[in-house]
Design an enzyme around this catalytic site. Structure first.
Site, short mmCIF file in Angstrom:
data_model
loop_
_atom_site.label_atom_id
_atom_site.label_comp_id
_atom_site.label_asym_id
_atom_site.label_seq_id
_atom_site.Cartn_x
_atom_site.Cartn_y
_atom_site.Cartn_z
CB SER A 102 -0.65 0.09 1.12
OG SER A 102 -1.25 1.87 1.51
CE1 TYR B 174 -4.05 0.56 3.83
CE2 TYR B 174 -4.82 -1.25 4.46
CZ TYR B 174 -4.29 -0.28 3.66
OH TYR B 174 -4.69 -1.22 2.48
#
Ligand code: NAP
Ligand code: GCO
Length: 260
Positions: A145, A158
């Site tokens: 990510s 996250y």
């Protein structure tokens, strides 16, 4: 040269791929010749996924499995190896996000994100690698990510998970490269899927923000990840190992659109 991108005869498992980025990557791997296996946590989504693949001409093998459950994952991999064959390509795609200010996030909520986004890629990779070694090699692609490199408000769990996933990718590459296993990551930018739907809601300020941070001035689509995934799944990338390939439209290279 095109043969180097062929996946003919390869068996690919894409986790959490009944829709979204996983579905797009699995479709691309099929188009390159691979047999597609996917899992999801909900039976109805596995069924819907099988139907969605069928509508695109893909006979995908779908299984219900929670990737955080080590026993269930081990049973799934043994079942796949028995029914279809040893997995050549693993895409650790399944993931969740919780957007909560850190001081308001419970330890349990933090753990849930780490469990799916970091522990599960460990669990699934650990289950698949012995077969890859037996078969003489394999490809592992971890879906990282922007948050493998950057932080922002409300995504502490996250970002911690995706940062850890970047280093797990490098460590698998280091530990198993000698067995002709290449482990790399794909770091998508901001992609239009259900996971980012809240950020793209009409009038949400984040939408204009991302467009100002992306040189291409658009959200990515799941299809933007297809080519990079086929590259990292194929022999064209046999000397690429431990690399995170950012597919972000240039976000990481760009300071952002200067105000006029
Ligand atoms: P998504 O639309 O939320 O889909 C995630 C998929 O993972 C769903 O099929 C979901 O199934 C499955 N899943 C979640 N927990 C699971 C579990 N415990 N076991 C098995 N499957 C599970 O997400 P996406 O946007 O396609 O993202 C896919 C991956 O790309 C994720 O790792 C995400 O972090 C990463 N990523 C996304 C973006 C983006 O902008 N969209 C950017 C960078 C990275 P259910 O629906 O049943 O929960
Ligand atoms: C967010 C987004 C991002 C994307 C992606 C970016 O809330 O900032 O959901 O985390 O999902 O990971 O690469």
């Amino acid at each position: 040269m095109t043969n180097k991108f062929s996946l003919n005869g390869k068996i690919a498992l894409v986790t959490g791929a009944s829709y979204g980025i996983g579905f797009s990557i699995a479709t691309a791997l099929h188009e390159a010749g691979a047999t597609i296996i996917f899992n999801d946590i909900k039976p109805d989504l596995v069924e819907a996924g099988i139907n969605a693949y069928r509508e695109t001409g893909i006979h995908a093998h779908g299984y219900v499995c929670d990737v955080t459950d080590e026993k269930a994952v081990d049973e799934l991999i043994r079942k796949i190896e028995k029914e279809t064959g040893i997995i050549d390509i693993l895409v650790n795609n399944a993931g969740i996000i919780k957007r909560i200010p850190m001081v308001e996030m419970s330890a349990e909520e933090f753990r849930q994100v780490i469990d799916v986004d970091l522990n599960a890629p460990f669990i699934v990779s650990k289950a698949v690698i012995p077969g890859m070694i037996k078969k003489g090699g394999g490809k592992i692609i971890n879906i990282c990510s922007m948050m493998s490199e950057l932080g922002r408000e409300t995504v502490s769990a996250y970002a911690a998970a995706k940062g850890g996933l970047k280093m797990l990718t490098r460590n698998i590459a280091s530990e198993y490269g000698a067995y002709n296993i290449q482990c790399n990551g794909i770091g998508p930018g901001y992609i239009a899927t259900p996971q980012t739907a809240p950020l793209r809601a009409a009038g949400h300020p984040f939408n204009a923000f991302i467009l100002s941070k992306t040189p291409a001035a658009r959200w990515g689509t799941p299809e933007d990840l297809a080519g990079p995934a086929v590259f990292l799944a194929s022999e064209a990338s046999n000397f690429v190992n431990g690399h995170i390939l950012y597919v972000d439209g240039g976000i990481l290279a760009y300071l952002g659109k200067a105000p006029k």
